[in-house]
Design a protein around this motif. Structure first.
Motif, PDB file in Angstrom:
ATOM      1  N   ALA A  39       1.055  -1.140  -0.066  1.00 59.58           N
ATOM      2  CA  ALA A  39       0.000  -0.002   0.068  1.00 59.58           C
ATOM      3  C   ALA A  39       0.693   1.065  -0.100  1.00 59.58           C
ATOM      4  O   ALA A  39       1.787   1.249   0.654  1.00 59.58           O
ATOM      5  N   CYS A  40       0.370   2.327  -0.786  1.00 52.26           N
ATOM      6  CA  CYS A  40       0.856   3.480  -0.748  1.00 52.26           C
ATOM      7  C   CYS A  40       0.747   4.259   0.646  1.00 52.26           C
ATOM      8  O   CYS A  40      -0.336   4.500   0.780  1.00 52.26           O
ATOM      9  N   THR A  41       1.760   4.850   1.190  1.00 55.94           N
ATOM     10  CA  THR A  41       1.623   5.344   2.491  1.00 55.94           C
ATOM     11  C   THR A  41       1.033   6.874   2.172  1.00 55.94           C
ATOM     12  O   THR A  41       0.659   7.694   3.056  1.00 55.94           O
ATOM     13  N   CYS A  43      -1.437   7.929  -0.659  1.00 57.04           N
ATOM     14  CA  CYS A  43      -2.813   7.937  -1.157  1.00 57.04           C
ATOM     15  C   CYS A  43      -3.318   6.708  -0.880  1.00 57.04           C
ATOM     16  O   CYS A  43      -4.795   6.659  -0.997  1.00 57.04           O
ATOM     17  N   HIS A  44      -2.635   5.465   0.024  1.00 57.42           N
ATOM     18  CA  HIS A  44      -3.306   4.358   0.387  1.00 57.42           C
ATOM     19  C   HIS A  44      -3.768   3.319  -0.977  1.00 57.42           C
ATOM     20  O   HIS A  44      -4.711   2.470  -0.467  1.00 57.42           O
ATOM     21  N   LYS A  45      -3.359   3.642  -1.929  1.00 59.76           N
ATOM     22  CA  LYS A  45      -3.701   2.764  -2.963  1.00 59.76           C
ATOM     23  C   LYS A  45      -2.671   1.357  -2.704  1.00 59.76           C
ATOM     24  O   LYS A  45      -1.588   1.454  -2.258  1.00 59.76           O
ATOM     25  N   SER A  46      -3.166   0.269  -3.088  1.00 60.74           N
ATOM     26  CA  SER A  46      -2.613  -1.023  -2.628  1.00 60.74           C
ATOM     27  C   SER A  46      -2.637  -1.798  -4.273  1.00 60.74           C
ATOM     28  O   SER A  46      -3.310  -1.524  -5.069  1.00 60.74           O
ATOM     29  N   TYR A  47      -1.371  -2.560  -4.015  1.00 63.95           N
ATOM     30  CA  TYR A  47      -0.854  -3.375  -5.434  1.00 63.95           C
ATOM     31  C   TYR A  47      -0.668  -4.677  -4.824  1.00 63.95           C
ATOM     32  O   TYR A  47      -0.342  -5.188  -3.757  1.00 63.95           O
ATOM     33  N   LEU A  48      -0.630  -5.666  -5.759  1.00 65.95           N
ATOM     34  CA  LEU A  48      -0.231  -7.028  -5.811  1.00 65.95           C
ATOM     35  C   LEU A  48       1.172  -7.062  -5.678  1.00 65.95           C
ATOM     36  O   LEU A  48       1.637  -8.188  -4.959  1.00 65.95           O
ATOM     37  N   ARG A  49       2.123  -6.454  -6.381  1.00 63.44           N
ATOM     38  CA  ARG A  49       3.437  -6.541  -6.315  1.00 63.44           C
ATOM     39  C   ARG A  49       3.964  -5.334  -5.929  1.00 63.44           C
ATOM     40  O   ARG A  49       3.666  -4.279  -6.118  1.00 63.44           O
ATOM     41  N   GLU A  50       5.355  -5.651  -5.027  1.00 62.95           N
ATOM     42  CA  GLU A  50       6.170  -4.233  -4.828  1.00 62.95           C
ATOM     43  C   GLU A  50       6.461  -3.569  -5.952  1.00 62.95           C
ATOM     44  O   GLU A  50       6.568  -2.385  -5.719  1.00 62.95           O
ATOM     45  N   SER A  51       6.950  -4.152  -6.887  1.00 62.69           N
ATOM     46  CA  SER A  51       7.409  -3.327  -8.124  1.00 62.69           C
ATOM     47  C   SER A  51       6.390  -2.390  -8.664  1.00 62.69           C
ATOM     48  O   SER A  51       6.469  -1.396  -8.801  1.00 62.69           O
ATOM     49  N   GLN A  54       6.444   0.495  -6.159  1.00 57.29           N
ATOM     50  CA  GLN A  54       7.462   1.319  -6.525  1.00 57.29           C
ATOM     51  C   GLN A  54       7.099   2.263  -7.625  1.00 57.29           C
ATOM     52  O   GLN A  54       7.391   3.666  -7.532  1.00 57.29           O
ATOM     53  N   ALA A  55       6.705   1.744  -8.811  1.00 58.03           N
ATOM     54  CA  ALA A  55       6.242   2.501  -9.967  1.00 58.03           C
ATOM     55  C   ALA A  55       5.388   3.455  -9.604  1.00 58.03           C
ATOM     56  O   ALA A  55       5.373   4.879 -10.081  1.00 58.03           O
ATOM     57  N   HIS A  56       4.274   3.327  -8.665  1.00 56.70           N
ATOM     58  CA  HIS A  56       3.307   4.201  -8.245  1.00 56.70           C
ATOM     59  C   HIS A  56       3.895   5.098  -7.370  1.00 56.70           C
ATOM     60  O   HIS A  56       3.292   6.540  -7.618  1.00 56.70           O
TER      61      HIS A  56
END
Length: 424
Positions: A39-41, A43-51, A54-56
């Protein structure tokens, strides 16, 4: 040397994907479970992969932190995160058009792929076609985004769904039965694996949906709890008292209370409370007798059904007999009596015509009495002659035995006896 075959296969039903690394398999399995741990600290969007995270995260950084700068023109100075994005951008300055239209007779070329897709939709496709088109045979659908197209392509997979019920699991080494659509799978489950009540008293009763089964199971839970409360009360009192009159459905769970002053009735659902309010306090009669010569109206459906069975069905059996057209709830007219109704012939004819009605077993009711009363002499308020009264429910039989014969039967034994009579 040929590359090694994948060793880590997805265990999700109907998914054939496999990977060479367990980390890639773990990332893929999150697409089935819906887990998005990164999760992004900001905007709190979450993703399946760490990569992907990082791109977000880089989207929150200022443009000055991007390492790749366009040097083609001093007025441009655009910055990019990757060299690939920079090369695509520089092609706009050089005029290079690497995306050529492949349609016969068309020499158009474009510097960006989305421009080529728009050109194909506008020039070489029927009006209204969207950029992302399904290439499956006999399918002409198109979509505005690639994600919607990928979701649509799953519809053309005949092995998309499979039944996970234990009875449908295939033996080792064979493939399970597959269903192309979710509707086909649900139809199979409703037909072959309907929701079934596991309570011993229901004898494998099935339901049309899981929601109906869950509502039914609550009745068993409430009955078991009421039995436990009665047992505790009897142990505390230390003596056996006459069983109090019970309402249909029990006393627990009646959370919907009528707020009309002086009423105070409680119900087990909002629908029952609304029906009570409309019929009792507003006087609505929405159930109308369908016979043209009969203007009777009723607030409840079961009263209309009883009216049809008693008045109109009995008229068909015996045209010369007169029926009791009075109703405690709906009519103020008195009954029209005849010799048949006085002697009970009309009642017996109606009982013989309805196979759902069961005759009272009095005086042979020893098997319906509580265990403590077994062996005691049956001495009711009526004579020991055979009782001709008929009922359709165990509840009605229990009340009849108490009112007419002065007997307090065991409710569970009456329920079992009525079920056995209906099955026979």
């Amino acid at each position: 040397m040929p590359p090694s075959s994948p060793r880590y296969t997805c265990s999700h039903a109907g998914c054939p994907k496999s990977y060479r690394k367990p980390s890639r398999l773990k990332e893929h399995q999150r697409s089935h479970t819906g887990e998005r741990p990164f999760a992004c600290t900001t905007c709190h969007k979450s993703y399946l992969r760490e990569s992907h995270l990082q791109a977000h995260v880089r989207s929150h950084l200022p443009d000055s932190t991007r390492p790749y700068v366009c040097t083609h023109d001093s007025d441009c100075q655009k910055r990019f995160w990757t060299s690939q994005h920079l090369r695509v951008h520089e092609s706009t300055h050089s005029g290079t058009k690497i995306y050529a239209c492949l349609e016969p007779g068309c020499d158009e070329a474009f510097s960006k792929h989305h421009q080529l897709r728009s050109h194909v939709c506008d020039v070489h496709a029927p009006p209204g076609t969207k950029p992302y088109q399904c290439d499956h045979p006999s399918c002409s659908k198109s979509f505005s985004t690639n994600q919607k197209l990928r979701s649509h392509l799953k519809m053309h997979d005949d092995r998309r769904y499979t039944c996970s019920h234990p009875s449908c699991l295939p033996p080792s080494g064979s493939s399970p039965a597959h269903y192309p659509t979710w509707t086909a799978l649900q139809s199979h489950i409703r037909t072959n694996h309907p929701p079934t009540c596991t309570h011993p008293s229901c004898d494998g009763r099935t339901f049309a949906s899981g929601q109906n089964l869950r509502a039914h199971m609550k009745l068993h839970e409430q009955r078991d709890l009421e039995s436990l409360i009665d047992q505790v009360d009897s142990d505390v009192d230390g003596q056996t008292t006459r069983p109090r009159k019970r309402r249909r459905g029990g006393e627990l769970g009646r959370d919907w209370i009528c707020d009309i002053v002086g009423c105070g009735k409680d119900f087990k659902s909002k629908k029952a409370l609304t029906t009570h309010h409309n019929v009792t306090h507003l006087g609505r009669r929405t159930h109308v007798c369908p016979h043209a010569h009969c203007a009777s109206k009723f607030g409840y459906k079961h009263l209309l059904e009883r009216h049809l069975a008693r008045i109109h069905c009995s008229s068909a059996l015996d045209e010369t007999s007169s029926e009791d057209v009075s109703d405690d709830y709906e009519s103020s007219e008195g009954p029209i009596l005849s010799i048949e109704s006085i002697t009970g012939q009309t009642y017996e004819a109606r009982a013989r015509a309805n196979p759902r009605l069961i005759q009272c077993p009095f005086p042979a009711v020893e098997h319906l009495m509580p265990t403590s009363a077994n062996g005691a002499e049956i001495d009711g308020s009526s004579s020991s002659a055979e009782c001709r009264h008929v009922v359709s429910r165990a509840y009605d039989l229990t009340r009849h035995l108490k009112a007419e014969h002065g007997l307090f039967a065991d409710r569970s034994k009456v329920d079992e006896w009525m079920k056995a009579q209906k099955r026979s």
